[in-house]
Design an enzyme around this catalytic site. Structure first.
Site, PDB file in Angstrom:
ATOM      1  N   GLU A 148       0.691  -1.177   0.151  1.00  0.00           N
ATOM      2  CA  GLU A 148      -0.003   0.041  -0.054  1.00  0.00           C
ATOM      3  C   GLU A 148       1.050   1.200   0.144  1.00  0.00           C
ATOM      4  O   GLU A 148       1.745   1.368   0.821  1.00  0.00           O
ATOM      5  CB  GLU A 148      -0.879  -0.072   1.185  1.00  0.00           C
ATOM      6  N   LYS A 196      -8.928   2.841  -2.190  1.00  0.00           N
ATOM      7  CA  LYS A 196      -9.307   2.254  -1.059  1.00  0.00           C
ATOM      8  C   LYS A 196     -10.648   2.483  -0.651  1.00  0.00           C
ATOM      9  O   LYS A 196     -11.114   3.847  -0.481  1.00  0.00           O
ATOM     10  CB  LYS A 196      -8.294   2.812   0.270  1.00  0.00           C
ATOM     11  N   CYS A 244      -5.681  -2.885   2.106  1.00  0.00           N
ATOM     12  CA  CYS A 244      -5.497  -3.016   3.818  1.00  0.00           C
ATOM     13  C   CYS A 244      -6.848  -3.232   4.471  1.00  0.00           C
ATOM     14  O   CYS A 244      -7.250  -4.344   4.669  1.00  0.00           O
ATOM     15  CB  CYS A 244      -4.672  -1.889   4.344  1.00  0.00           C
TER      16      CYS A 244
END
Length: 687
Positions: A58, A127, A183
């Site tokens: 990430e 994200k 994540c």
């Protein structure tokens, strides 16, 4: 995979495997040029290793720990320049790269994964769930992808699809379908990857920057394992590592690859050097599992309106045309774990399942006696041990077990002695019935040449003896008001190596029917190793497991040993291997041969259960593997199904271990094996 694209037989890409990599480059905080160079270098290594996909952490082009520096145009401009360097470097690489970077769009900043291949950006995934608790403050800098207004984004002067609803499917290999999340997305109750998997994604990747605290690594493993298992998918995870700022946090560089709940590969945490963690994914297995799991399909139907909105981005995978060896542990004994702790647990569980099945049947029938034939071989010994435990559990005297040994025309002194000793050691009511007089009467009645003194040892000669034994057991059960316990195993059922009807195929209840021959040997060896009986019984068991498998129905030449079963049908350790991958996963015969070649041609490759002595560790070349595989294909698909269609009740023991039409396996009794045999011959050249 398209037929025109098929690589060599001895390449993983010819058998549904895809090599993938998760990368752990060193990063320098707020140094996109350095980070881009490190990314390109690891991507080149992945390509040289024949991977088709490499995933980076990430925000790897900027580093994750920039905090408010993310709001500086100077840094964001440098990130775009670094992204351009990586994109340009990807032109020479025949694989998909997924890198993390902050990107500006709609006057907002998104934490993104950029998917690229051969110099083209295929898509950008923002994200979705931004953590804003404890040590995380991502909402201070970033906007959730769910709040984006556009479904496309401008990147480096080009427009690319934008959103967490993108699936990158290989046009030349539909089983390869990639989805990306970032994540925290997997930490929520309904991760984006769950929806993607239901929409067809088989490879799920997570670009993470998860910091390290005590106990967190194990929770990550649980997340990845669970998500891959629930989604029946591969799950690739890579987290931030060396070089991230340690102002307030530490980073362990944790990378993992899971497949349907099983960990295939894991990085060394806190490594100082850049690393690639690779694994060969079995996409055939994932597809087959989804086909079988009807509840997965039902869940897809329940969410079909949402899933229809997912966008599929076509991509062409460049598959290696040269030999690519499989890097995956293929167990020689798929029914038996090599790990001692796992094996002990498995053996304990198998016995409990068998015992529970028999005790329930005895309670349901209100019977307090059983009749069991004892040959002195492995199968009847295993069944006898189960019976002994069941009677202990029911608090019934073992004298209620009427055990019968029935010597015939080829019974050896060794097995007869073992049978007598076993019955005595277990405290059964022992009987001995010589079946030769009744078999001789049958030969005379039907006019068999043996009744006239001719040494004709044909199938009738064998089946008459098997039938006489079974007939005696059933009539004896009537006489003592008992239940006949069957002893035949899964391997014999698969091969049809049983006598149908009035023979060893029939019983009132068969405790061994879903336990393969190789596992039975391990179960008895485990009892010996863990000393679960008295010394005398253990000595008898040790003698029994030392004998070769033989039905002892045909006298050997010059009154020698009777031919072994494996001399007739082939090695049971190979047949159990074939059975597992054909019945459990439905693999093509050529793939089964490929897996068997990997598992069995080199005695030093992979792990062996330590209870197999070195002198008993066999190897087989490809020609031998395929020769016996043809035998298995014919006997399993064409010759023996009618015997399984009428098999007695029996408890299912393992996930790959029941051929009962009421449990795991339903098939016509009049099918042909030509399709399977021809596929093997067409794909594998073995002489």
């Amino acid at each position: 995979m398209e037929g025109s694209q098929q690589p060599l037989f001895d390449s993983i890409y010819s058998h549904g495997f895809a090599r993938v990599a998760v990368a752990m480059p060193p990063v320098d905080v707020a140094s996109p040029e350095f980070n881009a160079n490190q990314t390109i270098e690891l991507a080149r290594r992945a390509a040289a290793d024949d991977s088709v996909l490499v995933v980076f952490p990430e925000l790897g082009l900027s580093a994750y720990s920039n905090e408010d520096l993310f709001l500086q145009d100077g840094l964001l401009d440098a990130v775009e320049a670094g992204l351009a360097r990586v994109l340009d470097g990807s032109r020479e690489l025949p694989l998909i790269l997924v890198v993390g970077a902050p990107l500006r769009s709609e006057c907002r900043l998104f934490n993104c994964a950029i998917v690229m291949c051969r110099g083209s950006i295929l898509g950008v995934i923002p994200k979705t769930y931004l953590p804003n608790y404890r040590e995380f403050y991502e909402k201070r800098q970033f906007t959730s992808g769910s709040k984006a207004l556009e479904r496309h984004v401008r990147v480096l002067g080009n427009t690319a699809p934008f959103g967490n609803d993108l699936i990158f499917r290989a046009a030349n290999w539909p089983d390869f379908a990639l989805h990306i999340e970032i994540c925290e997305d997997v930490w929520v109750p309904l991760p984006p990857s769950t929806m993607a998997a239901m929409a067809g994604a088989t490879v799920l990747a997570n670009l993470s920057a998860s910091n390290s605290i005590v106990g967190k690594s194990e929770y990550r493993r649980l997340l990845c394992s669970s998500q891959s298992a629930k989604c029946i998918a591969a799950y690739l995870y890579t987290g931030a590592g060396p070089g991230e700022s340690t102002t307030d946090l530490a980073w362990d560089g944790h990378a993992m690859i899971y497949e349907n709940g099983e960990c295939l590969a894991e990085s060394t945490r806190f490594a100082a050097e850049p690393s690639l963690t690779t694994a060969d994914l079995d996409l055939d297995r994932l597809r087959q599992e989804r086909m079988r799991m009807t509840s997965f399909s039902d869940c897809v139907a329940a969410y079909r309106h949402e899933l229809e909105k997912m966008r599929v981005i076509p991509v062409h995978l460049e598959l290696a045309k040269h030999k690519v060896r499989l890097r995956r542990d293929v167990q020689r004994f798929p029914y038996v774990p090599s790990d001692p702790l796992a094996r002990d647990e498995r053996c304990h569980e198998v016995y409990n399942i068998q015992v529970q099945g028999l005790t329930k049947r005895l309670e349901a029938t209100h019977l307090q006696r059983v009749v069991i034939g004892i040959s002195g071989g492995l199968d009847s010994t295993q069944a006898a041990l189960v019976v002994a435990r069941a009677f202990n559990q029911l608090k019934l005297p073992r004298e209620n077990v009427v055990a019968v040994t029935m010597p015939g025309f080829a019974t050896s002194a060794a097995t007869l002695s073992n049978a007598r000793d076993l019955m005595r050691c277990l405290g059964f009511s022992a009987k001995e019935i010589d079946i030769r007089p009744s078999a001789a009467q049958m030969f005379a009645d039907i006019g068999h040449p043996f009744s006239r003194g001719e040494l004709v040892y044909d199938r009738t000669f064998e089946n008459v003896q098997a039938g006489e034994r079974t007939s005696h057991l059933f009539r004896l059960a009537n006489f003592v008001d008992g239940l006949v316990v069957g002893t035949g195993d899964l391997s014999e059922l698969a091969l049809g190596f049983t006598t149908y009807g009035v023979g060893d195929q029939m019983s009132h209840y068969n405790v061994n029917a879903s336990v393969p021959k190789t596992l039975i040997q391990f179960l008895i060896r485990w009892l010996i190793k863990t000393a679960q009986f008295d010394d005398e019984t253990l000595r008898v068991l040790t003698r029994i497991v030392g004998l070769k498998y033989s039905p002892e129905l045909v006298p050997g030449p010059d009154h020698g040993d009777s031919p072994t079963a494996e001399a007739v049908v082939g090695p049971y350790e190979l047949h159990d291997f074939y059975l597992y991958y054909l019945s459990r996963f439905g693999f093509r015969p050529s793939k089964v041969a490929f897996l068997a070649q990997h598992a069995w041609t080199d005695v030093n490759r992979g792990s062996w259960p330590e209870i197999i002595p070195p002198e008993s560790r066999n190897t087989y070349d490809l020609a031998t593997i395929c020769r016996w595989l043809e035998v298995f294909l014919f006997r399993f698909f064409e010759f023996s199904q009618f015997k399984r269609s009428a098999m007695p009740n029996a408890p299912k023991v393992g996930s790959g271990g029941s051929l009962s039409p009421r449990s795991d396996w339903r098939a016509p009794s009049d099918a042909h094996a030509d399709a399977w045999i021809q596929e093997l011959r067409n794909r594998v050249h073995y002489g």
